[in-house]
Design an enzyme around this catalytic site. Structure first.
Site, PDB file in Angstrom:
ATOM      1  N   SER A  29      -5.376 -22.057   6.028  1.00  0.00           N
ATOM      2  CA  SER A  29      -4.892 -21.535   4.757  1.00  0.00           C
ATOM      3  C   SER A  29      -4.713 -22.636   3.705  1.00  0.00           C
ATOM      4  CB  SER A  29      -3.590 -20.755   4.993  1.00  0.00           C
ATOM      5  OG  SER A  29      -3.250 -19.983   3.882  1.00  0.00           O
ATOM      6  N   ASP A  41      -5.967 -20.298  -2.645  1.00  0.00           N
ATOM      7  CA  ASP A  41      -5.796 -21.338  -1.631  1.00  0.00           C
ATOM      8  C   ASP A  41      -7.049 -21.385  -0.761  1.00  0.00           C
ATOM      9  OD1 ASP A  41      -5.371 -18.935  -0.338  1.00  0.00           O
ATOM     10  OD2 ASP A  41      -3.790 -19.698   0.969  1.00  0.00           O
ATOM     11  N   ASP A  67      -8.096 -20.327   2.090  1.00  0.00           N
ATOM     12  CA  ASP A  67      -8.703 -19.155   2.731  1.00  0.00           C
ATOM     13  C   ASP A  67      -8.648 -17.911   1.856  1.00  0.00           C
ATOM     14  OD1 ASP A  67      -5.941 -18.747   2.998  1.00  0.00           O
ATOM     15  OD2 ASP A  67      -6.168 -17.628   4.864  1.00  0.00           O
ATOM     16  N   ASP A 111      -6.157 -16.102   0.537  1.00  0.00           N
ATOM     17  CA  ASP A 111      -5.186 -14.997   0.661  1.00  0.00           C
ATOM     18  C   ASP A 111      -4.019 -15.142  -0.309  1.00  0.00           C
ATOM     19  OD1 ASP A 111      -3.760 -17.011   1.935  1.00  0.00           O
ATOM     20  OD2 ASP A 111      -3.371 -15.881   3.773  1.00  0.00           O
TER      21      ASP A 111
END
EC number: 5.4.2.10
Length: 452
Positions: A104, A244, A246, A248
């Site tokens: 992440s 960010d 990833d 999400d």
């Protein structure tokens, strides 16, 4: 329930040190088995696999896939897709599970493995515990087919395109007339943002869209929005959005370069939906870390809130329990449950831009209703965090401070999830007041149960 491998967001560690290819292989076997053992007998189970842009993703992906194949699972390799993209595509493809390899917003040396069930939701604590039992078993008794029962890999590059097509149809009109700036954090959204925002007819400028395997989240993205703030002003954009690694999370920036965090995004989108009768029970689900300013703004506009512990999975659990359709975290995990099953940065950006276009207001004007109260957080090491919360002197000082605040502030004292620490946080109208409140509580905690 305390788990050994799984944290609040999958299994995380330093790539090739604590999160090794050996562990990834075992997670593929154990996780794949647990998530597909209820698949129909007449067909091999299917699992989608994706990763973000960090260099260790390739190493871990191949190890994980080997584990999945070894228990007879068909793998669809999507390449680089966002975490919410996996959650959506698992449902669209009617797959048995999805796996995302990402850490992440964490730095490049970290990585993680995150599982989704066939419904597109993150796993329950119970399922994670079931996987851990298999990981720690003295003997691996899982199936080991040697020929006809083995899985195979199919490339599924169109997965990302199907996901972006889905995002574009979540609003009934395009975004023509908006000039936006985008920070893709050199992460999983990098190869998608230009196509999406071109299709939506925006004028756009991008930064941090050139991942090299090492520069993910490096001074950019939702945890470092200062660069985007300068970029927005420099380009004369109407607003900016930062994702960010990833994809999400989404943090926004208004036309003046001010940060618009997850609390303000939830308020802006919640108010827009509420005014149109589309916010379920006029309620927004937040975590205990959302700022008091959000709650006051919601209340002033006849909206309600429900609080959960920190973590977007707990927000989603609460939303599902009572049927709410908007929730999230200050950090930019925003969940629009009418559209997707997890926090989705690009979806959030599109919804926020749609509100800006439909209202004809500047983002700074929409965000102005939320006055962010100064916040102070201090961690105090204690002998026993559970006993500390039951200490009468600590209870008394918290009650005394809350009475003095008289509704113009709040106190949150909670234990760390991983260490013997008490996290002491307060919010108040001024920095001086909040500092004084926290210092008084900290002094009592240290004298009663503190460890030098």
């Amino acid at each position: 329930m305390k788990l050994k491998y799984f944290g609040t967001d999958g299994v995380r560690g330093i790539a090739n040190e604590t999160l090794t290819p050996e562990l990834a292989f075992q997670l593929g076997r154990a996780g794949g088995y647990v998530l597909t053992k209820h698949a129909k007998d007449d067909e091999q189970p299917r699992v989608l696999v994706s990763r973000d842009t960090r260099i260790s993703g390739q190493l871990l992906k191949h190890a994980l896939i080997s584990g999945l194949l070894s228990v007879g699972i068909e793998v669809m390799d999507m390449g680089i897709v966002t975490t919410p993209g996996v959650a959506y595509l698992v449902r669209k493809q009617e797959a048995d599970a999805g796996v995302m390899i990402t850490a992440s917003h964490n730095p490049v040396q970290d990585n993680g493995i995150k599982f989704f069930g066939s419904d597109g939701y993150k796993l329950s604590d119970e399922l994670e515990a079931e996987i851990e039992v298999l990981l720690d078993a003295d003997k691996d008794n899982l199936p080991r087919p040697s020929s006809t029962g083995l899985g195979s890999v199919t490339d599924y590059p169109e997965g990302g395109l199907n996901y972006t097509a889905f995002l574009e149809q979540t609003i009934p009109d395009d975004l023509e007339g908006l000039h936006i700036a985008i920070d893709a954090a050199n992460g999983a959204t990098s190869s998608y943002v230009s196509q999406i925002f071109a299709d939506l007819n925006t004028e756009f400028d991008t930064m941090a869209t050139n991942p090299d395997g090492l520069n993910i989240n490096a001074g950019v993205g939702s945890t470092h929005p200062e660069g985007l703030a300068k970029f927005v002003v420099e380009k004369g954009a109407d607003m900016g959005v930062a994702f960010d690694g990833d994809g999400d999370r989404c943090i926004a920036v208004d036309e003046l370069g001010n940060i618009v965090d997850g609390d303000k995004i939830m308020y802006i989108c919640g108010k827009f939906l509420s005014e149109r009768g589309r916010l379920k029970d006029d309620t927004v689900v937040t975590t205990v870390m959302s700022n008091l300013g959000l709650y006051k703004a919601l209340e002033a506009n006849d909206m309600h809130s429900v609080k959960t512990q920190v973590g977007d999975r707990y927000v989603v659990e609460e939303m599902l329990k009572d049927g709410y359709n908007l929730g999230g975290e200050q950090s930019g995990h925003i969940v629009f449950l009418d559209h997707n099953t997890t926090g989705d940065g690009m979806l959030t950006a599109i919804q926020l831009m749609y509100v800006v276009k439909q209202t004809g207001k500047k983002l700074s004007e929409l965000a102005a209703d939320v006055t962010t109260y100064p916040q102070k957080l201090v961690n105090v090491r204690v002998q026993d965090k559970k006993l500390a919360l039951e200490n009468q002197a600590i209870k008394d000082i918290i009650e005394k401070v809350e009475n003095e605040m008289n509704g113009e502030g709040r106190v949150l004292v909670r234990p760390s999830g991983t260490e013997d620490l008490l996290r002491i946080m307060a919010e108040a109208p001024t920095k001086e007041a909040v500092g004084q409140y926290v210092d008084r509580i900290v002094a009592v905690v240290q004298s009663e149960v503190g460890v030098d």
